[in-house]
Motif scaffolding. Structure first.
Motif, PDB file in Angstrom:
ATOM      1  N   ILE A 157       8.064  -1.620  -7.844  1.00 37.03           N
ATOM      2  CA  ILE A 157       7.936  -1.998  -6.422  1.00 37.03           C
ATOM      3  C   ILE A 157       8.375  -3.452  -6.217  1.00 37.03           C
ATOM      4  N   SER A 158       9.209  -3.660  -5.198  1.00 34.08           N
ATOM      5  CA  SER A 158       9.716  -5.008  -4.945  1.00 34.08           C
ATOM      6  C   SER A 158       9.810  -5.247  -3.438  1.00 34.08           C
ATOM      7  N   ALA A 159      10.872  -4.739  -2.810  1.00 36.48           N
ATOM      8  CA  ALA A 159      11.115  -4.990  -1.380  1.00 36.48           C
ATOM      9  C   ALA A 159      10.502  -3.861  -0.538  1.00 36.48           C
ATOM     10  N   ASN A 160      11.035  -3.639   0.668  1.00 37.67           N
ATOM     11  CA  ASN A 160      10.463  -2.609   1.551  1.00 37.67           C
ATOM     12  C   ASN A 160      11.212  -1.280   1.432  1.00 37.67           C
ATOM     13  N   PHE A 161      11.726  -1.028   0.240  1.00 35.01           N
ATOM     14  CA  PHE A 161      12.402   0.258   0.016  1.00 35.01           C
ATOM     15  C   PHE A 161      12.295   0.623  -1.456  1.00 35.01           C
ATOM     16  N   LEU A 162      12.544   1.903  -1.729  1.00 33.00           N
ATOM     17  CA  LEU A 162      12.560   2.385  -3.121  1.00 33.00           C
ATOM     18  C   LEU A 162      13.872   3.116  -3.335  1.00 33.00           C
ATOM     19  N   ILE A 208       0.845  -1.209   0.000  1.00 30.01           N
ATOM     20  CA  ILE A 208       0.000   0.000   0.000  1.00 30.01           C
ATOM     21  C   ILE A 208       0.878   1.257   0.000  1.00 30.01           C
ATOM     22  N   TYR A 209       1.852   1.274   0.923  1.00 25.80           N
ATOM     23  CA  TYR A 209       2.637   2.514   1.063  1.00 25.80           C
ATOM     24  C   TYR A 209       3.729   2.654   0.004  1.00 25.80           C
ATOM     25  N   ALA A 210       4.232   1.541  -0.488  1.00 23.43           N
ATOM     26  CA  ALA A 210       5.217   1.661  -1.578  1.00 23.43           C
ATOM     27  C   ALA A 210       4.524   2.301  -2.785  1.00 23.43           C
ATOM     28  N   ARG A 211       3.291   1.856  -3.068  1.00 23.99           N
ATOM     29  CA  ARG A 211       2.530   2.435  -4.198  1.00 23.99           C
ATOM     30  C   ARG A 211       2.276   3.913  -3.964  1.00 23.99           C
ATOM     31  N   LYS A 212       1.812   4.251  -2.745  1.00 30.18           N
ATOM     32  CA  LYS A 212       1.474   5.651  -2.416  1.00 30.18           C
ATOM     33  C   LYS A 212       2.703   6.539  -2.561  1.00 30.18           C
ATOM     34  N   LEU A 213       3.816   6.078  -1.976  1.00 30.39           N
ATOM     35  CA  LEU A 213       5.028   6.916  -1.970  1.00 30.39           C
ATOM     36  C   LEU A 213       5.573   7.077  -3.389  1.00 30.39           C
ATOM     37  N   LYS A 214       5.553   5.994  -4.136  1.00 33.00           N
ATOM     38  CA  LYS A 214       6.071   6.035  -5.508  1.00 33.00           C
ATOM     39  C   LYS A 214       5.289   7.058  -6.332  1.00 33.00           C
ATOM     40  N   LYS A 215       3.958   6.971  -6.238  1.00 31.28           N
ATOM     41  CA  LYS A 215       3.097   7.869  -7.006  1.00 31.28           C
ATOM     42  C   LYS A 215       3.290   9.323  -6.547  1.00 31.28           C
ATOM     43  N   PHE A 216       3.360   9.488  -5.247  1.00 30.99           N
ATOM     44  CA  PHE A 216       3.540  10.826  -4.688  1.00 30.99           C
ATOM     45  C   PHE A 216       4.839  11.462  -5.197  1.00 30.99           C
ATOM     46  N   LEU A 217       5.915  10.710  -5.183  1.00 28.66           N
ATOM     47  CA  LEU A 217       7.219  11.274  -5.576  1.00 28.66           C
ATOM     48  C   LEU A 217       7.283  11.570  -7.075  1.00 28.66           C
ATOM     49  N   GLU A 218       6.500  10.845  -7.844  1.00 25.16           N
ATOM     50  CA  GLU A 218       6.509  11.095  -9.298  1.00 25.16           C
ATOM     51  C   GLU A 218       5.978  12.489  -9.637  1.00 25.16           C
ATOM     52  N   LYS A 219       5.146  13.053  -8.747  1.00 23.27           N
ATOM     53  CA  LYS A 219       4.669  14.439  -8.944  1.00 23.27           C
ATOM     54  C   LYS A 219       5.843  15.413  -9.003  1.00 23.27           C
ATOM     55  N   LEU A 230      18.628   8.423  -3.719  1.00 24.87           N
ATOM     56  CA  LEU A 230      18.454   8.169  -2.282  1.00 24.87           C
ATOM     57  C   LEU A 230      17.654   6.895  -2.124  1.00 24.87           C
ATOM     58  N   ARG A 231      17.960   6.146  -1.056  1.00 25.76           N
ATOM     59  CA  ARG A 231      17.159   4.955  -0.781  1.00 25.76           C
ATOM     60  C   ARG A 231      16.179   5.277   0.333  1.00 25.76           C
ATOM     61  N   LEU A 232      14.924   5.021   0.080  1.00 25.52           N
ATOM     62  CA  LEU A 232      13.861   5.327   1.033  1.00 25.52           C
ATOM     63  C   LEU A 232      13.227   4.036   1.532  1.00 25.52           C
ATOM     64  N   THR A 233      13.303   3.805   2.842  1.00 25.22           N
ATOM     65  CA  THR A 233      12.620   2.635   3.417  1.00 25.22           C
ATOM     66  C   THR A 233      11.153   2.981   3.612  1.00 25.22           C
ATOM     67  N   ILE A 234      10.257   2.042   3.281  1.00 24.61           N
ATOM     68  CA  ILE A 234       8.828   2.257   3.531  1.00 24.61           C
ATOM     69  C   ILE A 234       8.632   2.240   5.048  1.00 24.61           C
ATOM     70  N   GLY A 235       8.070   3.325   5.585  1.00 26.26           N
ATOM     71  CA  GLY A 235       7.920   3.427   7.038  1.00 26.26           C
ATOM     72  C   GLY A 235       6.519   3.053   7.498  1.00 26.26           C
ATOM     73  N   SER A 236       6.245   3.383   8.771  1.00 26.47           N
ATOM     74  CA  SER A 236       4.890   3.182   9.308  1.00 26.47           C
ATOM     75  C   SER A 236       3.973   4.218   8.651  1.00 26.47           C
TER      76      SER A 236
END
Ligand SMILES: Cc1ncc(COP(=O)(O)O)c(C=O)c1O
Length: 361
Positions: A295-300, A276-287, A338-344
């Protein structure tokens, strides 16, 4: 002479993802690919149990843990060795297989401990260039010589987040000389929902010349307790048991790992949260024209090439706000990413709010 001498290594020491910012008491750490949802409540209950026996040495063979692992992952407990993190297993594999001047082939952007432990035992490390940040089988094969003893890959790979699909991993093993050990590090395998992916464990349970690495530090959230395991032929496992420190996995870690394996709901919640959050963060950053790996592991891995701001700029601005990402320039030497870990949930929302404040559209 009364000076003491010791060996000198031409090695850059491992720098973990940062966890502190000067003058800030509270930080959001998204720099070390740790679990976003903490640890299993079952494991937590166990850790706070007042009757834990701490004055006795733990089981040096981690027998109960190996039994639970073999049930959970449907594999043979006699082919498992547990370690103080998978990190320690990497170290033992290097000790067991490598003599000075032997060669190890690694993807250029790979988990740093492979090169560090290989060099400590005197082996020569050869780097195979990735193509578009993805492991290249062709480039790995080009680096193989008669002296090559081990090829390490992490799948999915840290820090790039890219992965080889099932067909590609099988192709790599097929094309490598049989006498070379292929180590497949499955550290993030549990997060993978990509349909063309298969873990090393799923593919190579009975292969003599493949060794698998697994960890409780990621999806199970036990990074601080240090538990990981390796899976390989009985012959390799028996040899590793001879060089293994006698009580390498502490008793609480063994018990907590066992409880974690029993908590299937926690694992599925963790996978769900991550997607859920990997998708959200990925889409958000594309703006902001910040693009990242599929999307694969717990980081982007965030790519700033198309963004009007640099990775360094965002890294510093976020750090000042107490939000820490992993710079990929240190150690990995990957520029402008930068490597971003998916957080809470809370951490991700705060991260997005801070990015909105820093990178004005
Ligand atoms: C690919 C990979 N392998 C191994 C590890 C080490 O894990 P452990 O905590 O089990 O030593 C990490 C940690 O970040 C990793 O990314």
């Amino acid at each position: 002479m009364n000076t003491i001498n010791f060996k000198k290594f031409d090695i850059e020491a491992y720098k973990p993802g940062k966890s502190k910012v000067k003058r800030l008491r509270k930080v959001i750490k998204l720099s070390a690919n740790e679990s976003a949802i903490g640890i299993s409540p079952k494991a937590k209950k166990l850790i706070f149990n007042k009757n834990l026996i701490l004055e006795k040495y733990p089981d040096g063979k981690s027998q109960n843990l190996r039994k639970e692992i073999s049930k959970f992952y449907k594999c043979d407990s006699d082919k498992i060795i547990c370690g103080a993190g998978s990190d320690e297993i990497i170290q033992m594999i290097c000790q067991l297989f490598l003599n000075p001047k032997d060669e190890v082939v690694l993807p250029e952007y790979s988990f740093l401990m492979y090169r560090i432990y290989s060099k400590i035992v005197g082996a020569k490390v050869k780097f195979a260039k990735e193509i578009n940040l993805k492991i290249s089988i062709k480039n790995i094969l080009k680096k193989i010589t008669k002296k090559t003893k081990i090829v390490f890959i992490a799948n999915p790979n840290n820090p790039t987040g890219t992965y080889l699909n099932k067909k590609e991993v099988l192709e790599l093993r097929k094309k490598l000389d049989k006498r070379i050990l292929l180590v497949v590090d499955d550290a993030y395998a549990e997060y993978m929902k990509n349909t063309d992916y298969s873990s090393g464990l799923a593919l190579f349970k009975n292969k003599e010349n493949v060794f698998i690495l697994r960890t409780f530090s990621k999806i199970f959230g036990l990074a601080s307790l240090r538990v990981g395991w390796g899976y390989g032929s009985k012959k390799i496992i028996d040899a590793l048991n001879i060089i293994k420190p006698p009580f390498n996995v502490n008793g609480i870690a063994q018990l907590a790992a066992i409880e974690s394996l029993k908590d299937k709901k926690f694992v599925s919640n963790s996978i769900k949260h991550n997607l859920i959050y990997a998708r959200k963060l990925k889409k958000f950053l594309e703006k902001y024209n910040i693009y990242s790996n599929e999307i694969s592991a717990n980081f982007l891995l965030l790519d700033f090439e198309k963004c009007k701001y640099s990775a360094k700029f965002l890294y510093k601005k976020l750090k000042n706000k107490g939000i820490i990402l992993r710079s990929t320039e240190d150690g990995y030497q990957i520029k402008n990413k930068l490597r971003l870990t998916i957080g809470s949930k809370k951490e991700n929302l705060e991260f997005m709010k801070a990015v909105e404040q820093v990178l004005k559209l």
